[in-house]
Design an enzyme around this catalytic site. Structure first.
Site, PDB file in Angstrom:
ATOM      1  N   TYR A  92       0.841  -1.204   0.000  1.00 16.52           N
ATOM      2  CA  TYR A  92       0.000   0.000   0.000  1.00 16.52           C
ATOM      3  C   TYR A  92       0.881   1.260   0.000  1.00 16.52           C
ATOM      4  O   TYR A  92       1.769   1.401   0.842  1.00 16.52           O
ATOM      5  CB  TYR A  92      -0.907  -0.009   1.229  1.00 16.52           C
ATOM      6  CG  TYR A  92      -2.201  -0.775   1.057  1.00 16.52           C
ATOM      7  CD1 TYR A  92      -2.436  -1.587  -0.047  1.00 16.52           C
ATOM      8  CD2 TYR A  92      -3.208  -0.677   2.014  1.00 16.52           C
ATOM      9  CE1 TYR A  92      -3.640  -2.273  -0.194  1.00 16.52           C
ATOM     10  CE2 TYR A  92      -4.411  -1.361   1.876  1.00 16.52           C
ATOM     11  CZ  TYR A  92      -4.620  -2.151   0.776  1.00 16.52           C
ATOM     12  OH  TYR A  92      -5.807  -2.819   0.633  1.00 16.52           O
ATOM     13  N   LYS A 101     -16.824  -8.006   4.361  1.00 15.11           N
ATOM     14  CA  LYS A 101     -16.542  -8.301   2.950  1.00 15.11           C
ATOM     15  C   LYS A 101     -15.445  -9.365   2.852  1.00 15.11           C
ATOM     16  O   LYS A 101     -14.435  -9.294   3.559  1.00 15.11           O
ATOM     17  CB  LYS A 101     -16.111  -7.028   2.212  1.00 15.11           C
ATOM     18  CG  LYS A 101     -16.066  -7.215   0.716  1.00 15.11           C
ATOM     19  CD  LYS A 101     -16.140  -5.881  -0.013  1.00 15.11           C
ATOM     20  CE  LYS A 101     -14.774  -5.228  -0.153  1.00 15.11           C
ATOM     21  NZ  LYS A 101     -14.876  -3.887  -0.746  1.00 15.11           N
ATOM     22  N   LYS A 159     -12.883 -11.534   0.184  1.00 15.28           N
ATOM     23  CA  LYS A 159     -12.266 -11.566  -1.151  1.00 15.28           C
ATOM     24  C   LYS A 159     -12.476 -12.939  -1.784  1.00 15.28           C
ATOM     25  O   LYS A 159     -12.283 -13.965  -1.109  1.00 15.28           O
ATOM     26  CB  LYS A 159     -10.764 -11.285  -1.019  1.00 15.28           C
ATOM     27  CG  LYS A 159     -10.468  -9.871  -0.581  1.00 15.28           C
ATOM     28  CD  LYS A 159     -10.773  -8.907  -1.693  1.00 15.28           C
ATOM     29  CE  LYS A 159     -10.542  -7.481  -1.271  1.00 15.28           C
ATOM     30  NZ  LYS A 159     -10.803  -6.531  -2.350  1.00 15.28           N
ATOM     31  N   ASP A 213     -15.992  -9.812  -3.124  1.00 17.72           N
ATOM     32  CA  ASP A 213     -15.242  -8.903  -4.002  1.00 17.72           C
ATOM     33  C   ASP A 213     -14.249  -9.714  -4.849  1.00 17.72           C
ATOM     34  O   ASP A 213     -13.358 -10.359  -4.306  1.00 17.72           O
ATOM     35  CB  ASP A 213     -14.484  -7.897  -3.118  1.00 17.72           C
ATOM     36  CG  ASP A 213     -13.768  -6.825  -3.922  1.00 17.72           C
ATOM     37  OD1 ASP A 213     -13.803  -6.878  -5.166  1.00 17.72           O
ATOM     38  OD2 ASP A 213     -13.172  -5.917  -3.292  1.00 17.72           O
ATOM     39  N   GLU A 261     -18.652  -7.560  -5.918  1.00 12.25           N
ATOM     40  CA  GLU A 261     -17.929  -6.329  -6.285  1.00 12.25           C
ATOM     41  C   GLU A 261     -16.927  -6.621  -7.399  1.00 12.25           C
ATOM     42  O   GLU A 261     -16.258  -7.666  -7.370  1.00 12.25           O
ATOM     43  CB  GLU A 261     -17.211  -5.851  -5.022  1.00 12.25           C
ATOM     44  CG  GLU A 261     -16.398  -4.592  -5.183  1.00 12.25           C
ATOM     45  CD  GLU A 261     -15.940  -4.106  -3.807  1.00 12.25           C
ATOM     46  OE1 GLU A 261     -16.718  -4.216  -2.826  1.00 12.25           O
ATOM     47  OE2 GLU A 261     -14.797  -3.637  -3.695  1.00 12.25           O
ATOM     48  N   GLU A 297     -14.193   1.283  -7.711  1.00  9.73           N
ATOM     49  CA  GLU A 297     -12.879   1.671  -7.186  1.00  9.73           C
ATOM     50  C   GLU A 297     -11.859   1.866  -8.308  1.00  9.73           C
ATOM     51  O   GLU A 297     -10.854   2.540  -8.125  1.00  9.73           O
ATOM     52  CB  GLU A 297     -12.377   0.674  -6.133  1.00  9.73           C
ATOM     53  CG  GLU A 297     -12.019  -0.690  -6.662  1.00  9.73           C
ATOM     54  CD  GLU A 297     -11.621  -1.647  -5.549  1.00  9.73           C
ATOM     55  OE1 GLU A 297     -12.484  -2.046  -4.757  1.00  9.73           O
ATOM     56  OE2 GLU A 297     -10.437  -2.002  -5.474  1.00  9.73           O
ATOM     57  N   ASP A 305     -14.408   6.632  -5.316  1.00 13.51           N
ATOM     58  CA  ASP A 305     -13.074   6.529  -4.710  1.00 13.51           C
ATOM     59  C   ASP A 305     -12.466   7.929  -4.694  1.00 13.51           C
ATOM     60  O   ASP A 305     -12.358   8.572  -5.742  1.00 13.51           O
ATOM     61  CB  ASP A 305     -12.213   5.571  -5.531  1.00 13.51           C
ATOM     62  CG  ASP A 305     -10.852   5.342  -4.914  1.00 13.51           C
ATOM     63  OD1 ASP A 305     -10.507   4.176  -4.675  1.00 13.51           O
ATOM     64  OD2 ASP A 305     -10.124   6.326  -4.673  1.00 13.51           O
ATOM     65  N   HIS A 352     -15.586   3.141  -1.853  1.00 14.50           N
ATOM     66  CA  HIS A 352     -14.395   2.327  -1.637  1.00 14.50           C
ATOM     67  C   HIS A 352     -13.487   3.091  -0.675  1.00 14.50           C
ATOM     68  O   HIS A 352     -13.306   4.305  -0.822  1.00 14.50           O
ATOM     69  CB  HIS A 352     -13.657   2.118  -2.970  1.00 14.50           C
ATOM     70  CG  HIS A 352     -12.331   1.455  -2.812  1.00 14.50           C
ATOM     71  ND1 HIS A 352     -11.151   1.997  -3.292  1.00 14.50           N
ATOM     72  CD2 HIS A 352     -11.985   0.285  -2.213  1.00 14.50           C
ATOM     73  CE1 HIS A 352     -10.154   1.190  -3.008  1.00 14.50           C
ATOM     74  NE2 HIS A 352     -10.626   0.146  -2.357  1.00 14.50           N
ATOM     75  N   GLU A 411     -16.928   1.568   3.289  1.00 16.43           N
ATOM     76  CA  GLU A 411     -15.899   0.567   3.601  1.00 16.43           C
ATOM     77  C   GLU A 411     -14.940   1.069   4.681  1.00 16.43           C
ATOM     78  O   GLU A 411     -14.636   2.260   4.760  1.00 16.43           O
ATOM     79  CB  GLU A 411     -15.108   0.242   2.329  1.00 16.43           C
ATOM     80  CG  GLU A 411     -14.053  -0.837   2.558  1.00 16.43           C
ATOM     81  CD  GLU A 411     -13.437  -1.335   1.261  1.00 16.43           C
ATOM     82  OE1 GLU A 411     -13.596  -0.667   0.216  1.00 16.43           O
ATOM     83  OE2 GLU A 411     -12.786  -2.401   1.301  1.00 16.43           O
TER      84      GLU A 411
HETATM   85  C1  LIG Z   1      -5.557  -4.222  -3.663  1.00 17.55           C
HETATM   86  C2  LIG Z   1      -6.585  -3.660  -2.736  1.00 17.55           C
HETATM   87  O1  LIG Z   1      -6.323  -4.050  -1.423  1.00 17.55           O
HETATM   88  C3  LIG Z   1      -8.011  -4.079  -3.115  1.00 17.55           C
HETATM   89  O2  LIG Z   1      -8.165  -5.468  -2.873  1.00 17.55           O
HETATM   90  C4  LIG Z   1      -9.003  -3.274  -2.311  1.00 17.55           C
HETATM   91  C5  LIG Z   1     -10.418  -3.574  -2.621  1.00 17.55           C
HETATM   92  O3  LIG Z   1     -10.791  -4.146  -3.617  1.00 17.55           O
HETATM   93  C6  LIG Z   1     -11.449  -3.123  -1.677  1.00 17.55           C
HETATM   94  O4  LIG Z   1     -11.096  -2.631  -0.599  1.00 17.55           O
HETATM   95  O5  LIG Z   1     -12.614  -3.252  -2.017  1.00 17.55           O
HETATM   96 MG   LIG Z   2     -12.905  -3.852  -3.981  1.00 15.43          MG
END
Ligand SMILES: C[C@H](O)[C@@H](O)CC(=O)C(=O)O
Ligand SMILES: [Mg+2]
Length: 428
Positions: free
Chosen positions: A35, A203, A205, A233, A259, A288, A311, A338, A369
């Site tokens: 980041y 959320k 991933k 997401d 997402e 985003e 964003d 986002h 978020e």
């Molecule tokens: C690369 C970022 O962390 C991404 O995964 C963020 C994201 O998609 C979100 O917070 O929604």
């Molecule tokens: Mg996202």
């Protein structure tokens, strides 16, 4: 505003945090993000400063820094009064220069750089004086969106009291429990901790491996129970049909939204996915990586999304975020920004409060978020109370970072990176 304030200098730094070491922020497409930010400081002759940033994932931040330097000629030497006196014209100057627009227009690296520079201008302006709605609408470039929203319509918004926000805050959801690189054990521990801190919206991933997704979603749904909210997401992992099939397999876990199911540029693809998933009760969220108001206009016109994810650092600063918030209101689509990254939570709380107090006056299907990393590097860090954003109190756009953080994490010369390279050979 007091007398004329000339901007005499713009400085930009490449600041990176080695988050990939612990898989924070990882998803199906960005498996090892560090980041980072291109961090901008503008200085006036009267000694005022404005701070701005845009969010990146490590490599390539140096390219954004270069683009910010290219834009600095538009800012340095101008007075703040000249800029905000016709902010719409200044936005257009930055985004429509007859030579520079060729490397955009209003997209990619140059748009990230525009966001960083303009975020600094907004911060400076907000530190110097307050604003009123007519003034804010005059900052929006309506070019290319008047078929969806006119200036007159934008001025006729709803208004709500800020008392409720001061008392209860703005509802948030957490992404911090279920990055794709986290183990099942981590997921369990983080969900348990989040539940004990009153979080009710989570959320997860997804998108790398279907069996992993089924297992992880089941685990999180079991942890949070049937009444809490789950979102998933995929960070653009799938083709259109693949997205529909994959998400249908995850429908039993009752996600509120999927997402970024596919390419952020595929408006009609998002519309097809939205239509296919609607009978399953699953909406599409995206934004985003939606780089300008024109893309959002089309997503809204095509009924391609059910949640708008603005964003603060991808769109061209507050100017464009205002345009998108107003369009979303007209199309009756909730804005769920986002955030996370570096500083996005700090900035976005201003935008979401504006949406509630001056535009939508509604919390229905709305939440912002939250990610719990890197806030300690900001002078006015975000405050969460009962899983809600507390309104910021300090003047400005909350963009100022701690000097020590900027120094230590500057890439590659900061001591954190020097040490990492010497001791662990961390990739550069
Ligand atoms: C690369 C970022 O962390 C991404 O995964 C963020 C994201 O998609 C979100 O917070 O929604
Ligand atoms: Mg996202």
């Amino acid at each position: 505003m007091a007398g004329a304030t000339t901007i005499v200098q713009l400085r930009v730094s490449d600041v990176r945090f080695p988050t990939s070491l612990e898989q924070h922020g990882s998803d199906a497409m960005h498996t090892e993000p560090d980041y980072s930010v291109a961090y901008v400081v503008i200085e006036t002759d009267g000694g005022h400063e404005g701070y701005g940033l845009t969010f990146t994932l490590g490599k390539g931040t140096e390219v954004v820094v270069c683009a910010v330097e290219a834009l600095s000629a538009f800012v340095v030497g101008r007075t703040l009064q000249e800029i905000v006196g016709d902010f719409r014209a200044f936005y257009r100057l930055l985004t429509s220069d007859g030579q520079m627009r060729w490397i955009g227009p209003e997209k990619g690296v140059i748009q990230l750089a525009t966001a960083a520079v303009l975020n600094a201008v907004w911060d400076l302006w907000a530190r110097v004086e307050g604003k009123e709605p007519r003034k804010l609408v005059s900052c929006i470039d309506f070019r290319y969106i008047t078929d969806a929203l006119t200036e007159e319509e934008a001025l006729g918004g709803c208004f709500s009291s800020h008392e409720e926000m001061l008392r209860d805050g703005y509802p948030a959801y957490t992404t911090s429990c279920a990055w794709i690189g986290y183990s099942d054990q981590q997921l369990k521990e983080l969900c348990t901790k989040a539940l004990s801190h009153d979080w009710t919206r989570f959320k997860v991933k997804v998108g790398a491996d279907l069996q992993d997704d089924v297992r992880r979603c089941r685990l999180v749904r079991q942890m949070i129970g049937p009444d809490n909210t789950l979102m998933i997401d995929a960070n653009q992992r799938w083709d259109v049909q693949e997205a529909i099939t994959w998400v249908s397999h995850l429908a039993e876990f009752k996600p509120l939204w999927i997402e970024e199911p596919t390419s952020p540029d595929d408006i009609l693809g998002h519309a097809v996915i939205s239509k296919a998933l609607a009978p399953l009760g699953i909406g599409v969220a995206t934004g985003e990586q939606c780089h300008n108001r024109v893309m959002f206009k089309q997503l809204l016109q095509a009924s391609a999304l059910q949640f708008v994810q603005i964003d603060s650092c991808r769109l061209g600063s507050v100017n464009e975020n205002l345009a998108v918030i107003l369009m979303a209101c007209k199309f009756h689509v909730p804005v769920c920004p986002h955030a996370g990254g570096v500083g996005l939570c700090e900035l976005v709380r201003h935008l979401i409060l504006f949406d509630y107090i001056s535009v939508s006056a509604s919390l229905q299907n709305r939440m912002c978020e939250y990610v719990d990393h890197l806030h300690e590097h900001f002078k006015s860090p975000v405050v969460i109370r009962n899983a809600c954003y507390v309104p910021p109190k300090d003047p400005g756009y909350s963009t100022e970072m701690r000097e020590e953080s900027v120094r230590r994490y500057q890439y590659p010369q900061g001591e954190v990176w020097q040490t990492l390279q010497a001791t662990r050979g961390h990739r550069t």
